[in-house]
Design a protein around this motif. Structure first.
Motif, PDB file in Angstrom:
ATOM      1  N   ASP A   1       0.824  -1.216   0.000  1.00 21.85           N
ATOM      2  CA  ASP A   1       0.000   0.000   0.000  1.00 21.85           C
ATOM      3  C   ASP A   1       0.852   1.258   0.000  1.00 21.85           C
ATOM      4  OD1 ASP A   1      -2.263  -1.404  -0.029  1.00 21.85           O
ATOM      5  OD2 ASP A   1      -2.863  -1.017   2.063  1.00 21.85           O
ATOM      6  N   LEU A   2       1.895   1.234   0.824  1.00 23.02           N
ATOM      7  CA  LEU A   2       2.701   2.456   0.969  1.00 23.02           C
ATOM      8  C   LEU A   2       3.793   2.538  -0.087  1.00 23.02           C
ATOM      9  CD1 LEU A   2       3.070   2.670   4.867  1.00 23.02           C
ATOM     10  CD2 LEU A   2       1.349   3.729   3.390  1.00 23.02           C
ATOM     11  N   GLY A   3       3.879   1.516  -0.930  1.00 20.58           N
ATOM     12  CA  GLY A   3       4.843   1.518  -2.025  1.00 20.58           C
ATOM     13  C   GLY A   3       6.282   1.400  -1.567  1.00 20.58           C
ATOM     14  N   THR A   4       6.505   0.567  -0.549  1.00 17.64           N
ATOM     15  CA  THR A   4       7.888   0.347  -0.106  1.00 17.64           C
ATOM     16  C   THR A   4       8.079  -1.137   0.175  1.00 17.64           C
ATOM     17  OG1 THR A   4       8.887   0.414   2.082  1.00 17.64           O
ATOM     18  CG2 THR A   4       7.021   1.818   1.762  1.00 17.64           C
ATOM     19  N   CYS A   5       9.265  -1.493   0.684  1.00 20.03           N
ATOM     20  CA  CYS A   5       9.501  -2.915   0.915  1.00 20.03           C
ATOM     21  C   CYS A   5       9.194  -3.304   2.353  1.00 20.03           C
ATOM     22  CB  CYS A   5      10.939  -3.275   0.553  1.00 20.03           C
ATOM     23  SG  CYS A   5      12.108  -2.454   1.631  1.00 20.03           S
ATOM     24  N   GLU A   6       9.020  -4.602   2.563  1.00 20.95           N
ATOM     25  CA  GLU A   6       8.616  -5.139   3.864  1.00 20.95           C
ATOM     26  C   GLU A   6       9.606  -4.793   4.960  1.00 20.95           C
ATOM     27  OE1 GLU A   6       7.531  -9.239   3.413  1.00 20.95           O
ATOM     28  OE2 GLU A   6       7.209  -9.415   5.578  1.00 20.95           O
ATOM     29  N   ARG A   7      10.921  -4.736   4.573  1.00 18.12           N
ATOM     30  CA  ARG A   7      11.953  -4.473   5.567  1.00 18.12           C
ATOM     31  C   ARG A   7      11.806  -3.070   6.181  1.00 18.12           C
ATOM     32  NH1 ARG A   7      17.971  -5.014   4.219  1.00 18.12           N
ATOM     33  NH2 ARG A   7      17.066  -3.757   2.631  1.00 18.12           N
ATOM     34  N   THR A   8      11.455  -2.104   5.348  1.00 21.38           N
ATOM     35  CA  THR A   8      11.248  -0.733   5.829  1.00 21.38           C
ATOM     36  C   THR A   8      10.109  -0.705   6.841  1.00 21.38           C
ATOM     37  OG1 THR A   8      11.669  -0.187   3.533  1.00 21.38           O
ATOM     38  CG2 THR A   8      11.117   1.642   5.029  1.00 21.38           C
ATOM     39  N   ILE A   9       9.011  -1.416   6.502  1.00 19.86           N
ATOM     40  CA  ILE A   9       7.861  -1.468   7.425  1.00 19.86           C
ATOM     41  C   ILE A   9       8.301  -2.056   8.748  1.00 19.86           C
ATOM     42  CG2 ILE A   9       5.552  -2.448   7.787  1.00 19.86           C
ATOM     43  CD1 ILE A   9       5.688  -0.247   5.631  1.00 19.86           C
ATOM     44  N   LYS A  10       9.086  -3.145   8.709  1.00 17.92           N
ATOM     45  CA  LYS A  10       9.572  -3.786   9.936  1.00 17.92           C
ATOM     46  C   LYS A  10      10.373  -2.797  10.771  1.00 17.92           C
ATOM     47  CE  LYS A  10       9.760  -8.749   9.203  1.00 17.92           C
ATOM     48  NZ  LYS A  10      10.605  -9.822   8.654  1.00 17.92           N
ATOM     49  N   ALA A  11      11.185  -1.978  10.099  1.00 23.27           N
ATOM     50  CA  ALA A  11      12.008  -0.976  10.794  1.00 23.27           C
ATOM     51  C   ALA A  11      11.112   0.061  11.476  1.00 23.27           C
ATOM     52  CB  ALA A  11      12.951  -0.304   9.819  1.00 23.27           C
ATOM     53  N   HIS A  12      10.085   0.555  10.711  1.00 19.56           N
ATOM     54  CA  HIS A  12       9.138   1.529  11.288  1.00 19.56           C
ATOM     55  C   HIS A  12       8.461   0.964  12.514  1.00 19.56           C
ATOM     56  CE1 HIS A  12       9.521   4.662   8.423  1.00 19.56           C
ATOM     57  NE2 HIS A  12       8.989   4.023   7.372  1.00 19.56           N
ATOM     58  N   ARG A  13       8.058  -0.305  12.371  1.00 20.63           N
ATOM     59  CA  ARG A  13       7.356  -0.979  13.447  1.00 20.63           C
ATOM     60  C   ARG A  13       8.209  -1.037  14.706  1.00 20.63           C
ATOM     61  NH1 ARG A  13       4.077  -6.555  12.355  1.00 20.63           N
ATOM     62  NH2 ARG A  13       4.265  -7.164  14.537  1.00 20.63           N
ATOM     63  N   ALA A  14       9.472  -1.361  14.543  1.00 22.60           N
ATOM     64  CA  ALA A  14      10.404  -1.445  15.671  1.00 22.60           C
ATOM     65  C   ALA A  14      10.550  -0.078  16.324  1.00 22.60           C
ATOM     66  CB  ALA A  14      11.750  -1.946  15.188  1.00 22.60           C
ATOM     67  N   LYS A  15      10.590   0.959  15.479  1.00 16.41           N
ATOM     68  CA  LYS A  15      10.741   2.330  15.970  1.00 16.41           C
ATOM     69  C   LYS A  15       9.528   2.731  16.829  1.00 16.41           C
ATOM     70  CE  LYS A  15      13.425   5.906  15.735  1.00 16.41           C
ATOM     71  NZ  LYS A  15      14.547   5.769  16.653  1.00 16.41           N
ATOM     72  N   VAL A  16       8.314   2.378  16.322  1.00 14.30           N
ATOM     73  CA  VAL A  16       7.070   2.700  17.051  1.00 14.30           C
ATOM     74  C   VAL A  16       7.086   2.053  18.431  1.00 14.30           C
ATOM     75  CG1 VAL A  16       4.566   2.339  17.071  1.00 14.30           C
ATOM     76  CG2 VAL A  16       5.718   3.059  14.948  1.00 14.30           C
ATOM     77  N   MET A  17       7.458   0.726  18.448  1.00 14.03           N
ATOM     78  CA  MET A  17       7.509  -0.009  19.716  1.00 14.03           C
ATOM     79  C   MET A  17       8.475   0.665  20.673  1.00 14.03           C
ATOM     80  SD  MET A  17       5.761  -3.081  19.183  1.00 14.03           S
ATOM     81  CE  MET A  17       6.601  -4.487  19.881  1.00 14.03           C
ATOM     82  N   GLU A  18       9.578   1.138  20.125  1.00 10.52           N
ATOM     83  CA  GLU A  18      10.598   1.775  20.949  1.00 10.52           C
ATOM     84  C   GLU A  18      10.063   3.071  21.558  1.00 10.52           C
ATOM     85  OE1 GLU A  18      14.384   2.214  18.850  1.00 10.52           O
ATOM     86  OE2 GLU A  18      14.681   3.976  20.117  1.00 10.52           O
TER      87      GLU A  18
END
Ligand SMILES: Nc1ncnc2c1ncn2[C@@H]1O[C@H](COP(=O)(O)OP(=O)(O)O)[C@@H](O)[C@H]1O
Ligand SMILES: [Mg+2]
Lengths: 206, 329
Positions: A169-186
């Motif tokens: 949906d956001l037009g990027t790769c899965e790894r970037t999403i995983k990184a964002h997700r980790a950042k949010v949790m942090e």
């Protein structure tokens, strides 16, 4: 976390001698006390923001009554829980007071145990309320600290969507999403994904 | 005593009446059937008669009570009736305000209780502050006296003192009061200007009560002049006959006047704006004045200060011109 030690009981009664006696008793029971001769005195001298409760006389001739002060204060979000004291012992008045949010309604002369129990319950309630409010504020602050992208990911993830779908949906790769997700949790100071879902419900995020 | 007699008549009468109802059925019982067998078949009419008898008995009691009441009322003198009236009117004042009385008494009691509790907690500590405990004890004594003063005042209000109705010159009583308050007035720098008429002002009433009423008004006026410059500390006090058959007593001060917002409350029991006031002065004045068939009125004078005027009927004294000159006696 606020405790009884940091809380203050604000005693408002127009009768000086009763006011002093109540202050002595609460003080002897280890509570911090401040006294006020009426609604006006309280509004002028109350240091808003602290934890505690109000022990409020119902009838104070020559100024606003206890219930009037209570109604005026109830509008504020730093309002303290109120325990009413009355010399009349009017049941209907007591019912009305409790309905309008007072913690307790005591009649004079009041027994020590009743008074201390009511005041301590009011303080405990205030401490719990304050803690919940602080938590809420903290979560709001953390949420506001997220970048627009992170917010987007947070919303999608907690809505139950897969990293792959979000990336598409956001037009990027899965790894970037995983990184964002980790950042949010942090930023929310959490380690488990379930906690993130809980936060989303508390913040009312769909 | 009388109550007991009525009660004694009723059972006696009922025994006779019961005998009258049951008598015939017992008498007609022939030996064959057991006695109770004869009783129950006729249950219906007996029940009706029984209810009728109960009703008749009830009416009888009511009639006796009414008769007794009428008799005793007839015997009562006017004055006795009036004592009841005054007592009742004061009781109404007290009854209506029982909540305020409870408040006035619960206040010091609450302070006493909490002070005692505080002292107990303090003494339980390892190193109690005895000076603080002494202060507490002094406050407990003070509040005890305060509660008992309220009780005393309320008792004077409800006390059933028999008013003595006599004819007297109100001005004589007014002068007596002046002598009584003169030392207080002097010590407070208050001047009391009197306007008495040259004629006697005859009224029919209880001098003790009327003295109390005038005294309460004067004391209030003096309170109102507290902390005012001596030029302002004046009270006008007059008792006169402005119209035939009518006596006016006026107490006027030059103080700050009545609080406009609280005009309606002035005569309510326990209404006070004074730190050590009890708020019983004016309600007592009103009940005394009304008891004498009069009225009381309070206003602020246009030139400043409060004015209290009560009006009671004048006594008609035969052979004396007890009113404005020129009026036929
Ligand atoms: N002469 C007056 N001037 C101003 N206020 C008065 C006067 N007399 C009475 N009042 C008001 O009426 C109230 C009730 O008076 P009273 O019933 O005599 O009780 P108390 O004198 O104990 O207060 C007073 O507290 C005062 O506020
Ligand atoms: Mg008075």
């Amino acid at each position: 976390m606020t405790t009884e030690m940091q809380a203050t009981v604000h005693v408002i009664d127009d009768d000086e001698s009763l006011r002093t006696a109540l202050a002595r008793l609460l003080g002897a029971a280890g509570l911090n006390v401040r006294t006020y001769s009426g609604a006006g005195d309280f509004l002028l001298n109350w240091q808003a923001g602290g934890a505690g409760c109000i022990l409020l006389d119902v009838d104070m001739p020559g100024g606003p009554s206890g219930p009037e002060l209570h109604n005026a204060l109830a509008q504020r979000d730093d309002a303290l829980p109120v325990v009413f004291l009355t010399g009349h012992g009017d049941i209907s008045m007591g019912v009305a007071a409790i309905k309008s949010g007072a913690v307790d309604f005591l009649t004079k002369p009041v027994e020590r145990e009743c008074l201390l129990a009511a005041v301590r319950a009011a303080i405990a309630q205030n401490c719990a309320d304050r803690e919940a409010q602080a938590k809420e504020r903290e979560l709001q602050a953390s949420y506001q600290s997220l970048s627009p992208r992170e917010k987007e990911v947070f919303v999608q993830v907690t809505a139950g969507r897969l990293n792959k779908q979000i990336a598409y949906d956001l037009g990027t790769c899965e790894r970037t999403i995983k990184a964002h997700r980790a950042k949010v949790m942090e930023k929310f100071h959490i380690h488990q994904f379930v906690d993130l879902i809980k936060i989303a419900t508390r913040l009312n995020i769909e | 005593m009388k109550q007991a007699r009525v009660n004694a008549i009723t059972p006696a009468a009922s025994v006779v009446l019961w005998f009258f109802i049951l008598g015939p059925s017992i008498a007609t019982a022939d030996g064959e059937a057991p006695l109770e067998g004869r009783f129950w078949p006729v249950e219906h009419w007996q029940a009706i008669v029984l209810i009728a008898m109960v009703v008749v008995q009830g009416l009888l009691i009511v009639a006796l009570l009414l008769k007794r009441r009428l008799c005793s009322e007839g015997r009562n003198t006017m004055a006795e009736g009036r004592v009841e009236l005054l007592h009742a009117s004061r009781l109404t004042v007290v009854g209506q305000l029982s909540a305020s009385i409870a408040h006035e008494i619960n206040q010091p009691l609450g302070a006493i209780l909490s002070n005692a509790d505080a002292a107990e907690l303090m003494l339980a500590k390892a190193d109690p502050d005895l000076d603080e405990v002494r202060l507490i004890l002094a406050d407990i004594r003070k509040d005890g006296l305060r509660a008992s003063e309220v009780v005393r005042q309320v008792r004077t209000l409800v006390q059933k003192r028999k008013p003595k109705f006599i004819e007297f010159d109100l001005q004589v009583v007014a002068r007596e009061i002046l002598q009584l308050v003169a030392p207080i007035a002097e010590s407070r720098g208050v001047t009391i200007l009197t306007e008495f008429s040259s004629e006697a002002v005859h009224v029919r009433g209880d001098p003790v009560l009327l003295r109390q009423a005038m005294l309460n008004l004067l004391l209030n006026a003096m309170d109102a002049l507290m902390d005012l410059p001596e030029s302002q500390a004046k009270i006008k006090f007059s008792a006169a006959l402005p119209q035939p058959g009518r006596v006016d007593v006026v107490v006027r001060d030059y103080g700050n006047g009545l609080p406009e917002l609280q005009r309606d409350n002035l005569f309510s029991a326990f209404f006070t704006t004074k730190e050590h006031g009890l708020g019983l002065g004016l309600p007592i004045v009103r009940s005394i004045v009304e008891f004498h068939g009069g009225r009381i009125h309070a206003e602020n004078h246009s030139d400043g200060g409060a004015l209290f005027r009560f009006t009671i009927p004048a006594a008609y004294v035969a052979g004396e011109a007890n009113h404005s000159a020129g009026e036929p006696v």
